[in-house]
Write an enzyme that holds these catalytic residues in place. Sequence first.
Site: not given
Ligand code: F6R
Length: 606
Positions: A2, A27, A74, A98-99, A478, A482, A485, A501, A601
Amino acid sequence: MCGIIGISSHKSVSNSIINSLKKLEYRGYDSAGIATLADGLINEVKSEGRVENLENNFDLKNLSGNIGIGHVRWATHGVPNSVNAHPHSSENVSVVHNGIIENSTLLKKYLLGKGHKFKSQTDTEVIVHLITENLKSSELQEAITKTLKQLHGSFALGIIFKDMPDLIIGARRGSPLAVGYGPNENYLGSDSYALKSMTNKITYLEDGEFCFIKKDQVNFFNEDGIKINKKVLELSSDQQNYDKGDFKHFMAKEIEEQPQTLKTGIKEYVDNINNDINIYNFPWKIDEIKSIMLIGCGTAYHSCLMAKYWFEELTTLDVNIDIASEFRYRKNRFKNDTLYIFVSQSGETADTYAALDLCNKNNMKTCAVVNVIESSIARDSNFVLPIHCGPEIGVASTKAFLGQILVLYIMSLKLSSLRKEIKDKDYQEKIKDLKNLPKLIEQTLLLDNDIQAISSTFNEAKGSMFLGRGFSFPIALEGALKLKELSYVHAEGYPAGEMKHGPLALIEEGMPVVVLAPRDNYYKKTISNMQEVVARGAKVLLITNKSKDEIVSENIWEKIEVETTNDDLLPFLLTIPLQKLAYYSALKKGYDIDKPRNLAKSVTVE
Ligand code: F6R
């Protein structure tokens, strides 16, 4: 998550609030709303979906008022719709939050008993009624101090009042909040990014603090309501980084920027003249550190895992890693000779911050590897290693991942050299290779068309797997993250040797499987594991590096070859096709690449 904004000004604020909300959409973006105060009345407008919907649904030009608050949501409590959207208002008070308020159920029961009526399913609405209730028996400042103490959980709040025509109250516990100073107006925002177009003068609230913002003055208070003084910081202006330029999406831009961001990172840490690594002001003696603990979430956790492989390869330090949300609640054995490293792009991730806080409370040595150097994690760590990537706007982390692993690799090399565990000749050689890395990334980015062509197979599949061993295993995780998501396709990352396994049971005819098999120490073993999935009908996309030697494997569906460098640096190159694979899969499906569903984000809730 948020995003919140507040402006107290001498002129109409709705336009500036909308502009700031657009910046805060990273956010949260499932609903948006604004409340302004005009002619002694609180006017509230709210919409489901993006800020754009708010603009389309209401004639915001007619939303007058020189003071106002705004929110992008959010959802945590209550579905994303216009009723649950913030602000939440009573006749007298309007709040953005926010929270998460953890005792909202109990508080709601208490407030219902006092005759308050609730409209939404949110936890936030209790704050509105609690303030309204406390104002019946206390002066404003006392009512706020009392209300904040009654709330359990985390919050960043913006509050306006019908009877206080130029006052916004901001309060922080757990969730980030900044105050900005402008000409004849002052601001409140979830981060400095939202305020940057209006000011570069910022003060960050610390946990427990609250502030009274008027157009011509700001006062800060501690949790007991005692007035305190706070520093004003001047932020650097790198506004151009917030623009998509010619790119369709921030993610595309951020992928292509990687040669440049790596170059910047290398320049910051590598002394070209002496071919040495500089980590300035490292606050501890090298023999004070016997082990390392790396902590992060999501992509940042994958960076931690990557670093574990490098630290173990280059040093004899004990290295452990943990997911922040697990670490914070485990019974930890804190050790004075451990360096705790917190990896985070935003520097605001709630779980990572809580893990840092725990270490600080136990007087541990703490170090932050962050992108946002004004962030809470950076400010509260003993030592900061910035990744120098510039703002990352796309929700899916790309350039920050390479930035994080760059800094962690540099650190592992430096510690190895200081501990005299690497021969000087090898150290020099590795630094030379590192300086050449941005050029190799640039060449690897040219694989664009090949990856674009392959990507639709992943979209059409029920699911996919990403396999790798050793240095390639974190990259497999990773790559899978990607893809899932962005294109909402089920994807699993696995150590290639672990397939037999259990997960091998998932392989069926035509299932796309990405195998990361660079020509490193693990190459032959990975190729054997690849045969096991080929034999069960998988469509294997092999990603390796260029070599004179032929690949001794038949029946591979597709092959992609990245550039060649030393084994340590191959993970950087292997990451590029995986970022592009996820990008093009989502693009073909027409999904919202920079803002994937359900994600945000900056994850400032637990
Ligand atoms: C995936 C992604 C998330 C962040 C995670 C941690 O693409 O961006 O998995 O890596 O939410 O975020 P930060 O790095 O801001 O602590």
